[in-house]
Motif scaffolding. Sequence first.
Motif, short mmCIF file in Angstrom:
data_model
loop_
_atom_site.label_atom_id
_atom_site.label_comp_id
_atom_site.label_asym_id
_atom_site.label_seq_id
_atom_site.Cartn_x
_atom_site.Cartn_y
_atom_site.Cartn_z
N ILE A 6 -14.95 4.66 -32.05
CA ILE A 6 -14.70 6.10 -31.97
C ILE A 6 -14.66 6.62 -33.40
O ILE A 6 -13.82 6.22 -34.20
CB ILE A 6 -13.38 6.40 -31.24
CG1 ILE A 6 -13.41 5.83 -29.82
CG2 ILE A 6 -13.13 7.90 -31.21
CD1 ILE A 6 -12.11 5.99 -29.07
N ARG A 7 -15.56 7.52 -33.72
CA ARG A 7 -15.72 7.99 -35.10
C ARG A 7 -15.01 9.33 -35.29
O ARG A 7 -15.27 10.29 -34.58
CB ARG A 7 -17.21 8.13 -35.41
CG ARG A 7 -17.52 8.63 -36.80
CD ARG A 7 -19.03 8.71 -36.97
NE ARG A 7 -19.41 9.29 -38.24
CZ ARG A 7 -20.66 9.58 -38.57
NH1 ARG A 7 -21.65 9.30 -37.71
NH2 ARG A 7 -20.93 10.09 -39.74
N LEU A 8 -14.11 9.37 -36.27
CA LEU A 8 -13.40 10.59 -36.63
C LEU A 8 -13.93 11.06 -37.98
O LEU A 8 -13.63 10.47 -39.02
CB LEU A 8 -11.89 10.34 -36.69
CG LEU A 8 -11.23 9.79 -35.42
CD1 LEU A 8 -9.75 9.60 -35.63
CD2 LEU A 8 -11.51 10.70 -34.24
N GLU A 9 -14.73 12.10 -37.96
CA GLU A 9 -15.40 12.55 -39.18
C GLU A 9 -14.42 13.17 -40.18
O GLU A 9 -13.49 13.88 -39.79
CB GLU A 9 -16.49 13.57 -38.83
CG GLU A 9 -17.64 13.00 -38.01
CD GLU A 9 -18.74 14.02 -37.79
OE1 GLU A 9 -18.59 15.16 -38.28
OE2 GLU A 9 -19.74 13.67 -37.13
N GLY A 10 -14.66 12.86 -41.46
CA GLY A 10 -13.88 13.47 -42.54
C GLY A 10 -12.48 12.94 -42.72
O GLY A 10 -11.69 13.54 -43.46
N LEU A 11 -12.14 11.82 -42.09
CA LEU A 11 -10.80 11.26 -42.24
C LEU A 11 -10.82 9.96 -43.05
O LEU A 11 -9.87 9.18 -43.02
CB LEU A 11 -10.17 11.00 -40.86
CG LEU A 11 -9.87 12.24 -40.02
CD1 LEU A 11 -9.16 11.87 -38.75
CD2 LEU A 11 -9.03 13.25 -40.82
N GLY A 12 -11.90 9.74 -43.78
CA GLY A 12 -12.01 8.55 -44.61
C GLY A 12 -11.56 8.82 -46.03
O GLY A 12 -10.65 9.62 -46.28
N VAL A 13 -12.22 8.17 -47.01
CA VAL A 13 -11.86 8.27 -48.43
C VAL A 13 -12.70 9.34 -49.10
O VAL A 13 -13.89 9.51 -48.79
CB VAL A 13 -12.07 6.90 -49.12
CG1 VAL A 13 -11.82 7.00 -50.62
CG2 VAL A 13 -11.16 5.86 -48.50
N GLY A 14 -12.08 10.09 -50.02
CA GLY A 14 -12.83 11.07 -50.78
C GLY A 14 -13.94 10.42 -51.58
O GLY A 14 -13.78 9.31 -52.09
N ARG A 15 -15.07 11.09 -51.69
CA ARG A 15 -16.24 10.54 -52.37
C ARG A 15 -16.13 10.77 -53.88
O ARG A 15 -15.83 11.87 -54.32
CB ARG A 15 -17.52 11.17 -51.83
CG ARG A 15 -17.75 10.87 -50.35
CD ARG A 15 -19.09 11.42 -49.88
NE ARG A 15 -19.35 11.02 -48.49
CZ ARG A 15 -19.10 11.79 -47.43
NH1 ARG A 15 -18.58 12.99 -47.60
NH2 ARG A 15 -19.37 11.36 -46.21
N LEU A 16 -16.39 9.71 -54.64
CA LEU A 16 -16.28 9.78 -56.10
C LEU A 16 -17.38 10.67 -56.66
O LEU A 16 -18.57 10.45 -56.42
CB LEU A 16 -16.39 8.37 -56.70
CG LEU A 16 -16.20 8.25 -58.22
CD1 LEU A 16 -14.80 8.72 -58.61
CD2 LEU A 16 -16.43 6.82 -58.67
N ARG A 17 -16.97 11.70 -57.41
CA ARG A 17 -17.87 12.66 -58.06
C ARG A 17 -18.77 13.37 -57.06
O ARG A 17 -19.84 13.87 -57.42
CB ARG A 17 -18.72 11.96 -59.14
CG ARG A 17 -17.89 11.50 -60.33
CD ARG A 17 -18.79 10.98 -61.44
NE ARG A 17 -19.39 9.70 -61.07
CZ ARG A 17 -18.83 8.53 -61.30
NH1 ARG A 17 -17.65 8.47 -61.87
NH2 ARG A 17 -19.43 7.41 -60.94
N ARG A 18 -18.37 13.41 -55.79
CA ARG A 18 -19.10 14.17 -54.77
C ARG A 18 -18.10 14.86 -53.87
O ARG A 18 -16.94 14.49 -53.80
CB ARG A 18 -19.99 13.23 -53.94
CG ARG A 18 -21.16 12.62 -54.69
CD ARG A 18 -21.95 11.74 -53.75
NE ARG A 18 -21.16 10.60 -53.30
CZ ARG A 18 -21.37 9.95 -52.17
NH1 ARG A 18 -22.31 10.36 -51.33
NH2 ARG A 18 -20.62 8.90 -51.85
#
Length: 375
Positions: free
Chosen positions: A301-313
């Motif tokens: 089950i994929r929860l979008e946007g709840l992962g790690v912030g992207r480095l320099r993005r």
Amino acid sequence: MSDYYELLGVSRDATADEIKKAYRKRARQLHPDVAGPGHEDEFKAVSVAYDVLSDADKRKMYDLGGEDALRGGPGGFPGGDFSDLGGMFQAFFGGGQGRGPISRARRGQDGMVAVPVTLADVAFGATKSVKVDTYVQCATCHGSCCAPGTSPVQCTGCNGQGQVQRVQRSFLGNIMTSVPCPECGGYGTKIVTPCRDCAGEGRNHVRRDIEINVPAGVSTGTRLRLSGQGEAGVGGGPAGDLYAIIQEEQHPSLERDGDDLYTELRVPMTAAALGANLSVETLDGDQEVTVRAGAQSGDDIRLEGLGVGRLRRKGRGDLHVVLTVETPTRLTDRQRELLEELAALRGEDGFVAVEEGLLDRIKNAGKGGKSRKRR
């Protein structure tokens, strides 16, 4: 026009070492103490030839177009003003007029510190405070190395030049060389009254706190450079840099893969069969996820946007909730009856449960028997 290779007596494919040896040989032959007066022009020509052929770029230009290419090409030989023979003898023999006093100020060394961070720190970014053993500029003398109210005085041994002249005898004759002044160490000045707080070094050893901004998306091994936060230099010299090495701590329930996170959600068999809304832990707090009816182990089950912030993005990765369907291991009599009734309704009652221990099952398997029969 002169042929530089002929002037040095080397072939056009001579190596850099061969050119250097040939130049030294010709320069000794043309030295005034050996050849006598009247060879200044020849010495200049040999010096010009060596200057060109010892430089890879100039040599390439010369090989392509001779002296005309050197005059017109970028970075070519600037016309060869060799009126200052003393400078040429200094470059060749290591003597002559020195370059003046050296500075007491020296750049401080770079430092390195480990920065432990949590998964939440690398997901959202954070400011961390770490203690560092380092050098800072002396607050009393401000890097001058002198006691308050005093200043360095000119060295009388070299009159502030930092170097003194020495005459050395050789087979070529007397050669004048410059060496650092033994009285002032080449500084040209002496510190008569050094600062007591730093012992005349211009800096002190301290333990201090440094704030480090940890951007989102870093990982173990990432190096963050803090310009000018390293050791203060000696004698008021500039400070070095500090490198912060990220060490990410493991989270108890979340596992990181790049910008994405993974977590396991254990689902009861009944919830997997019927579907349910369950709570799962995330870095943003507990979140409710919907488990569809008939869910299987391994479903993602994929929860979008709840992962790690992207480095320099911009943006964040996703959180993947991986299901593990749990089968009950202990049943009451009533629960067993209900499951058997369900199995009968689904036409799955062809499996007969046999009450036997592990050793019995092993024995039966060895005899060709089966602990479970299928009709």
